[in-house]
Write a protein that holds these residues in place. Structure first.
Motif, PDB file in Angstrom:
ATOM      1  N   ASN A  26       0.837  -1.201   0.000  1.00 50.05           N
ATOM      2  CA  ASN A  26       0.000   0.000   0.000  1.00 50.05           C
ATOM      3  C   ASN A  26       0.872   1.251   0.000  1.00 50.05           C
ATOM      4  OD1 ASN A  26      -2.409  -1.347  -0.070  1.00 50.05           O
ATOM      5  ND2 ASN A  26      -2.951  -0.986   2.065  1.00 50.05           N
ATOM      6  N   GLN A  27       1.909   1.258   0.809  1.00 49.53           N
ATOM      7  CA  GLN A  27       2.810   2.418   0.877  1.00 49.53           C
ATOM      8  C   GLN A  27       3.513   2.623  -0.458  1.00 49.53           C
ATOM      9  OE1 GLN A  27       2.928   4.677   3.439  1.00 49.53           O
ATOM     10  NE2 GLN A  27       3.991   5.809   1.843  1.00 49.53           N
ATOM     11  N   GLU A  28       3.924   1.532  -1.111  1.00 48.93           N
ATOM     12  CA  GLU A  28       4.566   1.643  -2.419  1.00 48.93           C
ATOM     13  C   GLU A  28       3.600   2.251  -3.438  1.00 48.93           C
ATOM     14  OE1 GLU A  28       5.887  -2.321  -3.321  1.00 48.93           O
ATOM     15  OE2 GLU A  28       7.496  -2.266  -1.834  1.00 48.93           O
ATOM     16  N   ALA A  29       2.328   1.827  -3.385  1.00 47.81           N
ATOM     17  CA  ALA A  29       1.325   2.356  -4.305  1.00 47.81           C
ATOM     18  C   ALA A  29       1.099   3.847  -4.056  1.00 47.81           C
ATOM     19  CB  ALA A  29       0.013   1.582  -4.167  1.00 47.81           C
ATOM     20  N   VAL A  30       1.005   4.235  -2.795  1.00 52.54           N
ATOM     21  CA  VAL A  30       0.812   5.649  -2.452  1.00 52.54           C
ATOM     22  C   VAL A  30       2.005   6.467  -2.925  1.00 52.54           C
ATOM     23  CG1 VAL A  30       0.675   7.276  -0.513  1.00 52.54           C
ATOM     24  CG2 VAL A  30      -0.761   5.228  -0.520  1.00 52.54           C
ATOM     25  N   ASP A  31       3.202   5.951  -2.740  1.00 57.00           N
ATOM     26  CA  ASP A  31       4.402   6.659  -3.192  1.00 57.00           C
ATOM     27  C   ASP A  31       4.387   6.863  -4.707  1.00 57.00           C
ATOM     28  OD1 ASP A  31       5.254   6.743  -0.559  1.00 57.00           O
ATOM     29  OD2 ASP A  31       6.666   5.069  -0.772  1.00 57.00           O
ATOM     30  N   LYS A  32       3.980   5.840  -5.455  1.00 57.31           N
ATOM     31  CA  LYS A  32       3.901   5.949  -6.918  1.00 57.31           C
ATOM     32  C   LYS A  32       2.877   7.004  -7.327  1.00 57.31           C
ATOM     33  CE  LYS A  32       5.170   1.190  -8.041  1.00 57.31           C
ATOM     34  NZ  LYS A  32       4.680  -0.098  -8.578  1.00 57.31           N
ATOM     35  N   VAL A  33       1.714   6.966  -6.681  1.00 56.07           N
ATOM     36  CA  VAL A  33       0.655   7.924  -7.011  1.00 56.07           C
ATOM     37  C   VAL A  33       1.114   9.344  -6.710  1.00 56.07           C
ATOM     38  CG1 VAL A  33      -1.669   8.697  -6.366  1.00 56.07           C
ATOM     39  CG2 VAL A  33      -1.229   6.273  -6.752  1.00 56.07           C
ATOM     40  N   ARG A  34       1.745   9.538  -5.567  1.00 55.53           N
ATOM     41  CA  ARG A  34       2.228  10.872  -5.215  1.00 55.53           C
ATOM     42  C   ARG A  34       3.258  11.373  -6.225  1.00 55.53           C
ATOM     43  NH1 ARG A  34       2.638  10.063   1.329  1.00 55.53           N
ATOM     44  NH2 ARG A  34       0.448  10.500   1.731  1.00 55.53           N
ATOM     45  N   ALA A  35       4.125  10.483  -6.683  1.00 46.45           N
ATOM     46  CA  ALA A  35       5.137  10.877  -7.662  1.00 46.45           C
ATOM     47  C   ALA A  35       4.483  11.298  -8.975  1.00 46.45           C
ATOM     48  CB  ALA A  35       6.121   9.726  -7.892  1.00 46.45           C
ATOM     49  N   ILE A  36       3.484  10.559  -9.411  1.00 47.63           N
ATOM     50  CA  ILE A  36       2.791  10.889 -10.661  1.00 47.63           C
ATOM     51  C   ILE A  36       2.032  12.205 -10.514  1.00 47.63           C
ATOM     52  CG2 ILE A  36       0.917  10.170 -12.207  1.00 47.63           C
ATOM     53  CD1 ILE A  36       1.847   7.252 -11.688  1.00 47.63           C
ATOM     54  N   VAL A  37       1.364  12.390  -9.389  1.00 46.24           N
ATOM     55  CA  VAL A  37       0.620  13.634  -9.141  1.00 46.24           C
ATOM     56  C   VAL A  37       1.576  14.821  -9.164  1.00 46.24           C
ATOM     57  CG1 VAL A  37      -0.640  14.917  -7.362  1.00 46.24           C
ATOM     58  CG2 VAL A  37      -1.320  12.591  -7.925  1.00 46.24           C
ATOM     59  N   ALA A  38       2.717  14.670  -8.522  1.00 46.45           N
ATOM     60  CA  ALA A  38       3.697  15.755  -8.488  1.00 46.45           C
ATOM     61  C   ALA A  38       4.291  16.005  -9.878  1.00 46.45           C
ATOM     62  CB  ALA A  38       4.804  15.431  -7.491  1.00 46.45           C
ATOM     63  N   GLU A  39       4.588  14.946 -10.610  1.00 44.91           N
ATOM     64  CA  GLU A  39       5.205  15.071 -11.931  1.00 44.91           C
ATOM     65  C   GLU A  39       4.307  15.818 -12.906  1.00 44.91           C
ATOM     66  OE1 GLU A  39       6.820  12.190 -15.565  1.00 44.91           O
ATOM     67  OE2 GLU A  39       6.330  11.319 -13.629  1.00 44.91           O
ATOM     68  N   TYR A  40       3.008  15.533 -12.866  1.00 46.22           N
ATOM     69  CA  TYR A  40       2.070  16.130 -13.808  1.00 46.22           C
ATOM     70  C   TYR A  40       1.301  17.314 -13.230  1.00 46.22           C
ATOM     71  CZ  TYR A  40       3.028  12.169 -16.805  1.00 46.22           C
ATOM     72  OH  TYR A  40       3.651  11.248 -17.596  1.00 46.22           O
ATOM     73  N   GLY A  41       1.527  17.640 -11.963  1.00 42.89           N
ATOM     74  CA  GLY A  41       0.843  18.774 -11.349  1.00 42.89           C
ATOM     75  C   GLY A  41      -0.661  18.566 -11.247  1.00 42.89           C
ATOM     76  N   LEU A  42      -1.069  17.352 -10.963  1.00 47.96           N
ATOM     77  CA  LEU A  42      -2.493  17.027 -10.902  1.00 47.96           C
ATOM     78  C   LEU A  42      -3.122  17.532  -9.610  1.00 47.96           C
ATOM     79  CD1 LEU A  42      -2.276  13.344 -12.185  1.00 47.96           C
ATOM     80  CD2 LEU A  42      -2.896  15.373 -13.488  1.00 47.96           C
ATOM     81  N   THR A  43      -4.410  17.835  -9.694  1.00 50.14           N
ATOM     82  CA  THR A  43      -5.175  18.246  -8.521  1.00 50.14           C
ATOM     83  C   THR A  43      -6.095  17.096  -8.115  1.00 50.14           C
ATOM     84  OG1 THR A  43      -7.047  19.107  -9.791  1.00 50.14           O
ATOM     85  CG2 THR A  43      -5.205  20.635  -9.359  1.00 50.14           C
ATOM     86  N   PRO A  44      -6.675  17.154  -6.923  1.00 48.57           N
ATOM     87  CA  PRO A  44      -7.639  16.110  -6.538  1.00 48.57           C
ATOM     88  C   PRO A  44      -8.805  16.006  -7.520  1.00 48.57           C
ATOM     89  CG  PRO A  44      -6.961  17.328  -4.601  1.00 48.57           C
ATOM     90  CD  PRO A  44      -6.367  18.035  -5.784  1.00 48.57           C
ATOM     91  N   ASP A  45      -9.241  17.150  -8.073  1.00 49.48           N
ATOM     92  CA  ASP A  45     -10.322  17.107  -9.064  1.00 49.48           C
ATOM     93  C   ASP A  45      -9.889  16.362 -10.324  1.00 49.48           C
ATOM     94  OD1 ASP A  45     -12.030  18.452  -7.408  1.00 49.48           O
ATOM     95  OD2 ASP A  45     -11.835  20.385  -8.422  1.00 49.48           O
TER      96      ASP A  45
END
Length: 96
Positions: A26-45
């Motif tokens: 689960n922690q690995e998945a969260v880390d991957k998601v956070r990296a992708i969100v940061a890389e692309y500048g995604l918002t929760p919406d």
């Protein structure tokens, strides 16, 4: 052949290993998601769609689709049909 107590002990050890593996993955998945969100500048919406007020279409008005020419009553075509159209050919009641 193992005894009942030995098997219970093994099950407890397995349950602990399962929980540890679940937490790690689960922690690995969260880390991957956070990296992708940061890389692309995604918002929760962007990730979850629009949330909160106005996100639901429940309770929004819909234009009537059918009209009883005798009484002028209308129906949107959603929900339980009114008595005046129930069991009849709906094409005769379509609003042009």
């Amino acid at each position: 052949m193992s005894t009942y107590k030995e098997l219970l002990q093994q099950r407890e050890q397995l349950n602990q290993q399962i929980e540890q593996a679940r937490q790690r993955e689960n922690q690995e998945a969260v880390d991957k998601v956070r990296a992708i969100v940061a890389e692309y500048g995604l918002t929760p919406d962007d990730v979850f769609g629009r949330r909160g007020k106005g996100a639901s279409t429940a309770g929004t008005k819909v234009a009537p689709k059918y009209r009883d020419k005798a009484t002028g009553a209308t129906w949107t075509g959603r929900g339980k049909p009114p008595k005046w159209i129930e069991g009849k050919n709906r094409e005769e009641y379509l609003i042009d």
